[in-house]
Write a protein that holds these residues in place. Structure first.
Motif, PDB file in Angstrom:
ATOM      1  N   SER A 130       0.821  -1.224   0.000  1.00 32.81           N
ATOM      2  CA  SER A 130       0.000   0.000   0.000  1.00 32.81           C
ATOM      3  C   SER A 130       0.850   1.268   0.000  1.00 32.81           C
ATOM      4  O   SER A 130       0.374   2.334  -0.371  1.00 32.81           O
ATOM      5  CB  SER A 130      -0.933  -0.006   1.216  1.00 32.81           C
ATOM      6  N   GLN A 131       2.111   1.135   0.414  1.00 36.07           N
ATOM      7  CA  GLN A 131       2.991   2.306   0.454  1.00 36.07           C
ATOM      8  C   GLN A 131       3.750   2.519  -0.853  1.00 36.07           C
ATOM      9  O   GLN A 131       4.437   3.533  -1.020  1.00 36.07           O
ATOM     10  CB  GLN A 131       4.000   2.167   1.602  1.00 36.07           C
ATOM     11  N   LEU A 132       3.635   1.563  -1.779  1.00 38.48           N
ATOM     12  CA  LEU A 132       4.321   1.717  -3.065  1.00 38.48           C
ATOM     13  C   LEU A 132       3.815   2.923  -3.838  1.00 38.48           C
ATOM     14  O   LEU A 132       4.544   3.518  -4.635  1.00 38.48           O
ATOM     15  CB  LEU A 132       4.142   0.455  -3.916  1.00 38.48           C
ATOM     16  N   GLY A 133       2.548   3.293  -3.612  1.00 38.53           N
ATOM     17  CA  GLY A 133       1.980   4.430  -4.336  1.00 38.53           C
ATOM     18  C   GLY A 133       2.659   5.748  -4.020  1.00 38.53           C
ATOM     19  O   GLY A 133       2.540   6.717  -4.782  1.00 38.53           O
ATOM     20  N   MET A 134       3.384   5.803  -2.902  1.00 37.08           N
ATOM     21  CA  MET A 134       4.093   7.029  -2.544  1.00 37.08           C
ATOM     22  C   MET A 134       5.369   7.223  -3.353  1.00 37.08           C
ATOM     23  O   MET A 134       5.954   8.309  -3.362  1.00 37.08           O
ATOM     24  CB  MET A 134       4.424   7.026  -1.055  1.00 37.08           C
ATOM     25  N   LEU A 135       5.825   6.158  -4.027  1.00 41.04           N
ATOM     26  CA  LEU A 135       7.021   6.248  -4.852  1.00 41.04           C
ATOM     27  C   LEU A 135       6.635   6.532  -6.295  1.00 41.04           C
ATOM     28  O   LEU A 135       5.649   6.007  -6.802  1.00 41.04           O
ATOM     29  CB  LEU A 135       7.823   4.948  -4.781  1.00 41.04           C
ATOM     30  N   GLU A 136       7.396   7.362  -6.936  1.00 38.73           N
ATOM     31  CA  GLU A 136       7.146   7.681  -8.345  1.00 38.73           C
ATOM     32  C   GLU A 136       7.850   6.635  -9.208  1.00 38.73           C
ATOM     33  O   GLU A 136       8.991   6.822  -9.644  1.00 38.73           O
ATOM     34  CB  GLU A 136       7.639   9.091  -8.666  1.00 38.73           C
ATOM     35  N   LEU A 137       7.153   5.536  -9.461  1.00 44.11           N
ATOM     36  CA  LEU A 137       7.728   4.436 -10.220  1.00 44.11           C
ATOM     37  C   LEU A 137       6.907   4.182 -11.477  1.00 44.11           C
ATOM     38  O   LEU A 137       5.681   4.347 -11.481  1.00 44.11           O
ATOM     39  CB  LEU A 137       7.745   3.156  -9.366  1.00 44.11           C
ATOM     40  N   ASP A 138       7.601   3.787 -12.552  1.00 38.60           N
ATOM     41  CA  ASP A 138       6.879   3.383 -13.750  1.00 38.60           C
ATOM     42  C   ASP A 138       6.422   1.932 -13.580  1.00 38.60           C
ATOM     43  O   ASP A 138       6.687   1.288 -12.563  1.00 38.60           O
ATOM     44  CB  ASP A 138       7.745   3.558 -15.003  1.00 38.60           C
ATOM     45  N   GLU A 139       5.745   1.411 -14.581  1.00 36.89           N
ATOM     46  CA  GLU A 139       5.158   0.068 -14.474  1.00 36.89           C
ATOM     47  C   GLU A 139       6.228  -0.993 -14.271  1.00 36.89           C
ATOM     48  O   GLU A 139       6.055  -1.924 -13.476  1.00 36.89           O
ATOM     49  CB  GLU A 139       4.352  -0.234 -15.742  1.00 36.89           C
ATOM     50  N   ARG A 140       7.345  -0.857 -14.946  1.00 34.97           N
ATOM     51  CA  ARG A 140       8.428  -1.833 -14.822  1.00 34.97           C
ATOM     52  C   ARG A 140       9.052  -1.786 -13.435  1.00 34.97           C
ATOM     53  O   ARG A 140       9.271  -2.829 -12.802  1.00 34.97           O
ATOM     54  CB  ARG A 140       9.482  -1.541 -15.894  1.00 34.97           C
ATOM     55  N   GLN A 141       9.346  -0.587 -12.949  1.00 32.87           N
ATOM     56  CA  GLN A 141       9.938  -0.460 -11.614  1.00 32.87           C
ATOM     57  C   GLN A 141       8.962  -0.936 -10.530  1.00 32.87           C
ATOM     58  O   GLN A 141       9.377  -1.498  -9.520  1.00 32.87           O
ATOM     59  CB  GLN A 141      10.340   0.994 -11.361  1.00 32.87           C
ATOM     60  N   ASN A 142       7.683  -0.695 -10.753  1.00 36.84           N
ATOM     61  CA  ASN A 142       6.684  -1.142  -9.786  1.00 36.84           C
ATOM     62  C   ASN A 142       6.659  -2.672  -9.690  1.00 36.84           C
ATOM     63  O   ASN A 142       6.519  -3.235  -8.602  1.00 36.84           O
ATOM     64  CB  ASN A 142       5.306  -0.615 -10.180  1.00 36.84           C
ATOM     65  N   ALA A 145       9.652  -3.670  -7.656  1.00 36.02           N
ATOM     66  CA  ALA A 145       9.430  -3.380  -6.235  1.00 36.02           C
ATOM     67  C   ALA A 145       8.483  -4.405  -5.613  1.00 36.02           C
ATOM     68  O   ALA A 145       8.689  -4.836  -4.470  1.00 36.02           O
ATOM     69  CB  ALA A 145       8.872  -1.967  -6.077  1.00 36.02           C
ATOM     70  N   GLU A 146       7.452  -4.814  -6.330  1.00 34.90           N
ATOM     71  CA  GLU A 146       6.535  -5.830  -5.814  1.00 34.90           C
ATOM     72  C   GLU A 146       7.243  -7.165  -5.613  1.00 34.90           C
ATOM     73  O   GLU A 146       6.968  -7.888  -4.654  1.00 34.90           O
ATOM     74  CB  GLU A 146       5.349  -6.005  -6.760  1.00 34.90           C
ATOM     75  N   GLN A 147       8.185  -7.479  -6.515  1.00 33.45           N
ATOM     76  CA  GLN A 147       8.954  -8.713  -6.366  1.00 33.45           C
ATOM     77  C   GLN A 147       9.841  -8.654  -5.124  1.00 33.45           C
ATOM     78  O   GLN A 147       9.971  -9.645  -4.384  1.00 33.45           O
ATOM     79  CB  GLN A 147       9.824  -8.935  -7.610  1.00 33.45           C
ATOM     80  N   ILE A 148      10.416  -7.491  -4.861  1.00 35.47           N
ATOM     81  CA  ILE A 148      11.263  -7.324  -3.675  1.00 35.47           C
ATOM     82  C   ILE A 148      10.418  -7.486  -2.408  1.00 35.47           C
ATOM     83  O   ILE A 148      10.806  -8.200  -1.466  1.00 35.47           O
ATOM     84  CB  ILE A 148      11.958  -5.947  -3.692  1.00 35.47           C
ATOM     85  N   ILE A 149       9.257  -6.825  -2.376  1.00 37.64           N
ATOM     86  CA  ILE A 149       8.392  -6.923  -1.201  1.00 37.64           C
ATOM     87  C   ILE A 149       7.918  -8.358  -0.998  1.00 37.64           C
ATOM     88  O   ILE A 149       7.831  -8.856   0.133  1.00 37.64           O
ATOM     89  CB  ILE A 149       7.201  -5.959  -1.350  1.00 37.64           C
ATOM     90  N   GLU A 180      22.276  -3.315  -9.325  1.00 35.52           N
ATOM     91  CA  GLU A 180      22.306  -1.913  -8.902  1.00 35.52           C
ATOM     92  C   GLU A 180      20.894  -1.343  -8.799  1.00 35.52           C
ATOM     93  O   GLU A 180      20.560  -0.635  -7.846  1.00 35.52           O
ATOM     94  CB  GLU A 180      23.151  -1.083  -9.878  1.00 35.52           C
ATOM     95  N   GLU A 181      20.061  -1.644  -9.784  1.00 38.97           N
ATOM     96  CA  GLU A 181      18.693  -1.130  -9.763  1.00 38.97           C
ATOM     97  C   GLU A 181      17.913  -1.744  -8.599  1.00 38.97           C
ATOM     98  O   GLU A 181      17.118  -1.059  -7.936  1.00 38.97           O
ATOM     99  CB  GLU A 181      17.995  -1.439 -11.089  1.00 38.97           C
ATOM    100  N   ILE A 182      18.151  -3.021  -8.351  1.00 40.25           N
ATOM    101  CA  ILE A 182      17.489  -3.683  -7.230  1.00 40.25           C
ATOM    102  C   ILE A 182      17.885  -3.024  -5.919  1.00 40.25           C
ATOM    103  O   ILE A 182      17.045  -2.740  -5.050  1.00 40.25           O
ATOM    104  CB  ILE A 182      17.849  -5.184  -7.192  1.00 40.25           C
ATOM    105  N   LYS A 183      19.179  -2.749  -5.737  1.00 40.25           N
ATOM    106  CA  LYS A 183      19.654  -2.144  -4.491  1.00 40.25           C
ATOM    107  C   LYS A 183      19.081  -0.746  -4.287  1.00 40.25           C
ATOM    108  O   LYS A 183      18.793  -0.340  -3.151  1.00 40.25           O
ATOM    109  CB  LYS A 183      21.182  -2.102  -4.488  1.00 40.25           C
ATOM    110  N   GLU A 184      18.910   0.014  -5.374  1.00 40.96           N
ATOM    111  CA  GLU A 184      18.326   1.348  -5.260  1.00 40.96           C
ATOM    112  C   GLU A 184      16.872   1.276  -4.793  1.00 40.96           C
ATOM    113  O   GLU A 184      16.436   2.066  -3.950  1.00 40.96           O
ATOM    114  CB  GLU A 184      18.407   2.068  -6.622  1.00 40.96           C
ATOM    115  N   LEU A 185      16.133   0.308  -5.321  1.00 36.34           N
ATOM    116  CA  LEU A 185      14.740   0.155  -4.900  1.00 36.34           C
ATOM    117  C   LEU A 185      14.654  -0.371  -3.471  1.00 36.34           C
ATOM    118  O   LEU A 185      13.734  -0.006  -2.717  1.00 36.34           O
ATOM    119  CB  LEU A 185      14.013  -0.790  -5.860  1.00 36.34           C
ATOM    120  N   ILE A 186      15.620  -1.198  -3.078  1.00 36.77           N
ATOM    121  CA  ILE A 186      15.642  -1.695  -1.692  1.00 36.77           C
ATOM    122  C   ILE A 186      15.800  -0.526  -0.729  1.00 36.77           C
ATOM    123  O   ILE A 186      15.146  -0.459   0.325  1.00 36.77           O
ATOM    124  CB  ILE A 186      16.762  -2.737  -1.503  1.00 36.77           C
TER     125      ILE A 186
END
Length: 494
Positions: A130-142, A145-149, A180-186
């Protein structure tokens, strides 16, 4: 060369009814209604007594004795000859479930018409998503992020390797990314609530929580230094080394330690977990103390009002009254007989289940009478499965099935039946006492100790021996571990 021989063996085979009873014994009360519902769906000849509608099954078109050119009379059909349905059409005791009868002088502890509250919960992972909406992410980054969560465990830690998450995204979602991209999203997810989430280990989790606190507080700054530079010494409670290395006063060290112990080592542990049966305990038995007299009652859900369908009985009566019986009618009658037999077996299994539960619990109540009267664990007697099996005449495996899955509610709390079973330990006088009694005294000794100078296992052994318990130090250590109590050094407080 093949050789033919005769061999005599002694085998024990369970009948289908016995297997059905064994399976029902293992079912706790909270799941019994679901099991009965499955049986009702599979067998139309079985129904609840209060919901019976005899007219519902009276479809007699198949059983009318009119002319039917497609079927021959039963002259040559030997497998359908001489169908005896006398025991099925007679009015038996199945219409009234005698095991449902109760004493009206006592209220039912679990009235079926009461409204059962249902918890509305938000799981830990739903809270993070529910907190992912606070991040400005495109569909791919989202999606990343869902995979990380989704890779975060229930305690709030991300213990999966970053390279493994990259592979998961590539193979399962066809999303190409790098570490690198994964670590930034983490790092972005680590800013979510609760503080300390999405870390790889305890040290990182605690440091992340301290960063959220005011760095102007000297206690917070010192606590951060301790965790960052002296984490191993802190976990082993070597406070003297930390104090000497950082040149801290006793008060400063105590304040810093208090800052750390107030942190949450499991950020995800505060959130409810949905659909876990252990979160809901529905007692199978109720024990009331009525002026010194123990009264045992079975949860009413264990005694459902089941009976044979009146509609199916009426079908057999119509067949019995008819003069001309063709092949199709006899096939239907055999089917009805099979369903009625299955329904009778299930009702008998439910009755036998109730009897077995009551006899087992009654024996346990009599054996541990002092505990149920006082609630004092030190009054519990040593008791093993064989003791109850000998009293009830049941097999040890049957008692084990009951003890491992049932709960009893008393005025001192709700306990699993397995709680009342324990091994024996001899005292200096030769008396046999329950190991649970020794564990309770051991727990009380540790609870009352001076936390600045906690008692060692050797000291605890001597104190127990002084009380008359013939016990070795290794046994004290074993009981302490079973109680989830750490060693003396880790119990030390400032």
């Amino acid at each position: 060369m093949l050789k033919q021989t005769q061999q005599q063996k002694l085998l024990q085979k369970l009948s289908p009814q016995q297997i059905q009873l064994m399976k029902l014994l293992q079912v706790p009360t909270v799941n019994l209604e679901e099991r009965i519902k499955e049986e009702l769906e599979e067998n139309p000849a079985l129904e609840y007594g209060e919901d019976a509608h005899e007219d519902e099954f009276k479809e007699q078109d198949e059983f009318e004795s009119g002319d039917d050119d497609d079927f021959e009379p039963d002259g040559s059909e030997s497998e359908y000859d001489n169908i005896d349905i006398s025991e099925y059409v007679s009015d038996g005791d199945d219409e009234v479930a005698d095991y449902k009868l109760r004493d009206d002088n006592y209220p039912d502890p679990d009235e079926s018409n009461k409204t059962i509250p249902v918890r509305v919960e938000t799981s830990f992972h739903e809270h993070l998503l529910s907190q992912l909406g606070m991040l400005e992410l495109d569909e791919r980054q989202n999606a990343i992020a869902e995979q990380i969560i989704g890779s975060i465990d229930d305690d709030g830690y991300l213990r999966r390797e970053v390279s493994a998450i990259v592979d998961d995204l590539s193979f399962s979602q066809n999303v190409s990314t790098d570490e690198e991209e994964i670590k930034e999203l983490i790092k972005k997810i680590q800013e979510f609530d609760p503080p300390g989430v999405c870390c790889g280990d305890l040290k990182e989790c605690l440091l992340l929580q301290l960063k959220r606190k005011s760095q102007e507080d000297p206690g917070v700054r010192t606590a951060y230094m301790i965790l960052e530079n002296y984490f191993d010494e802190f976990t082993k409670k070597h406070y003297e080394k930390i104090q000497k290395a950082l040149g801290l006063s006793d008060e400063a060290l105590k304040e810093s330690i208090n800052q750390i112990i107030r942190l949450n080592p499991k950020p995800g542990g505060n959130y409810a977990t949905l659909n876990k049966a252990e979160s809901y305990v529905l007692p199978d038995f109720f024990i009331l103390n009525n002026s010194g007299k123990l009264e045992l009652t079975l949860n009413s859900r264990n005694a459902p009002d089941l009976r044979i369908s009146g509609g199916y009985r009426e079908m057999l009566k119509e067949y019995d009254r008819g003069d001309k019986k063709d092949k199709r009618q006899k096939e239907a009658v055999l089917f009805i007989k099979q369903k009625i037999d299955a329904a009778k077996w299930f009702i008998d299994a439910i009755k036998q289940r109730q009897h077995t539960l009551l006899s087992t619990m009654e024996s346990i109540m009599d054996y541990q009478r002092e505990f149920f009267l006082t609630g004092d664990e030190t009054t519990m007697k040593p008791m093993i499965l064989k003791d109850i099996a000998d009293r009830t005449g049941l097999d040890i495996s049957t008692v084990s099935r009951v003890a491992n899955s049932k709960y009893v509610q008393t005025e001192f709390g709700t306990f699993k039946l397995k709680f009342f079973f324990s091994e024996s330990l001899s005292t200096d006088s030769g008396e046999e006492v329950s190991t649970r009694e020794v564990k309770k005294i051991l727990s009380d000794l540790i609870e009352a100790e001076n936390k600045r100078k906690p008692l060692s296992d050797e000291h605890l052994t001597k104190m127990l021996q002084d009380k008359g318990y013939n016990i070795a130090r290794r046994t004290v250590a074993k009981y302490r571990e079973q109680l989830n109590i750490p060693v003396a050094r880790l119990r030390k407080e400032l």
